[in-house]
Enzyme design. Structure first.
Site, PDB file in Angstrom:
ATOM      1  N   HIS A   1       0.683  -1.246   0.226  1.00 15.90           N
ATOM      2  CA  HIS A   1      -0.503   0.102  -0.238  1.00 15.90           C
ATOM      3  C   HIS A   1       0.663   1.356   0.226  1.00 15.90           C
ATOM      4  CE1 HIS A   1      -3.809   2.192   1.111  1.00 15.90           C
ATOM      5  NE2 HIS A   1      -3.262   3.192   1.827  1.00 15.90           N
ATOM      6  N   GLU A   2       2.371   1.314   0.816  1.00 16.11           N
ATOM      7  CA  GLU A   2       2.490   2.514   1.139  1.00 16.11           C
ATOM      8  C   GLU A   2       3.450   2.649  -0.183  1.00 16.11           C
ATOM      9  OE1 GLU A   2       1.678   5.118   2.687  1.00 16.11           O
ATOM     10  OE2 GLU A   2       0.645   3.517   4.172  1.00 16.11           O
ATOM     11  N   HIS A  25       1.402   4.236  -2.824  1.00 14.95           N
ATOM     12  CA  HIS A  25       1.540   5.324  -2.956  1.00 14.95           C
ATOM     13  C   HIS A  25       3.084   6.776  -4.135  1.00 14.95           C
ATOM     14  CE1 HIS A  25      -2.012   6.342  -0.628  1.00 14.95           C
ATOM     15  NE2 HIS A  25      -1.324   5.980   0.606  1.00 14.95           N
ATOM     16  N   HIS A  67      -5.199   6.582  -2.965  1.00 10.87           N
ATOM     17  CA  HIS A  67      -6.300   5.819  -2.601  1.00 10.87           C
ATOM     18  C   HIS A  67      -7.623   5.935  -3.698  1.00 10.87           C
ATOM     19  CE1 HIS A  67      -4.704   6.948   1.275  1.00 10.87           C
ATOM     20  NE2 HIS A  67      -4.472   5.984   1.655  1.00 10.87           N
TER      21      HIS A  67
END
Length: 271
Positions: A172-173, A176, A182
């Site tokens: 997830h990070e 980014h 998101h």
């Protein structure tokens, strides 16, 4: 009951107690019992991240995005295409990184395994840094958070120990850092989810603002690793995001990138 019968009953009772004690000792040695379940294994990615970032002194956008401190870094928030990591002549996008020595060896292995999946399914290759100016520095500070996209210099990806070192959270990070927002902030999100503004904690409503995103011709993905869970920033755990038209549709992710997450990486970086 004669003496022999009493002795037999007593022996059976002792054997039963002995077996129960052995089971308890084995559970203690394994650090768990049959009734105990790691609650974090039941949480979606966003719930884990928000719990870990709770009480953070740093101002975060959408719960885990570190606000850029330079004019150059701001470009990613206005034009996602301009914050892609550069591609080599061979078509591979090399993202240099360093992993803090403050992680244990098994934690480093978890981080590298999460990175490895990108190389297996996309043209993104996370490679150990030599002397590159632009690179990711994975560090066990407070919380789970990242900057958005390519900055052009050292950029820290924070993965706190005992909470953030999970395959899905790491990916997830990293997404980014590769330039992805998101899922619930997509420009077309109102066609797919209803935001229950009245259930959102007052100071966190900005985390549900829409972005002017390029959705790369991909469908809205309830199963994206970048999707908030149902009760994100909810008052008393009330539902803040409701899928439409099917309010019971599963949202959020607990394991790894979805197929559509992978597709988007390949589209954005023209893999």
């Amino acid at each position: 009951m004669d003496l022999l019968a009493k002795a037999s009953v007593l022996l059976l009772l002792l054997l039963s107690l002995s077996n129960a004690q052995t089971d308890n000792m084995e559970e203690a040695e394994n650090g768990s019992s049959k009734e105990e379940i790691d609650e974090s294994e039941l949480e979606d990615v966003s719930s884990i991240i928000f719990r870990m970032n709770n009480n953070s002194m740093e101002e975060l956008l959408e719960g885990d995005l570190v606000l850029p401190k330079t004019r150059n870094a701001m470009k990613c928030f206005g034009a996602p295409d301009s914050c892609r990591w550069p591609k080599s002549s061979n078509g591979i996008v090399k993202v240099p990184y360093v992993v803090s020595d403050n992680y244990e060896s098994d934690e480093k292995e978890t981080i590298r395994n999460a990175m490895k999946e990108f190389a297996e399914k996309t043209c993104i290759h996370f490679v150990p840094r030599n002397n590159e100016r632009a690179y990711l520095s994975l560090e066990p500070r407070f919380g789970c958070k990242s900057m958005m996209g390519y900055v052009g210099d050292k950029q820290v990806v924070v993965l706190q120990r005992f909470g953030c070192i999970k395959h899905a959270v790491i990916q997830h990070e990293l997404l980014h850092a590769l330039g992805f927002y998101h899922e619930h902030t997509r420009s077309d999100r109102d066609q797919h989810v209803k935001i229950n503004w009245e259930n959102i904690i007052k100071d966190f409503t900005h985390n549900f603002d829409k972005n002017d995103t390029d959705n790369l011709g991909t469908p809205y993905d309830y199963g994206s690793i970048m999707h908030y869970g149902r009760t994100a920033f909810g008052k008393d755990r009330k539902e803040t995001i409701t899928p439409i038209p099917n309010p019971k549709a599963a949202i959020g992710q607990t394991e790894r990138m979805s197929d559509i997450d992978i597709l988007r990486v390949n589209k954005l970086y023209k893999c």
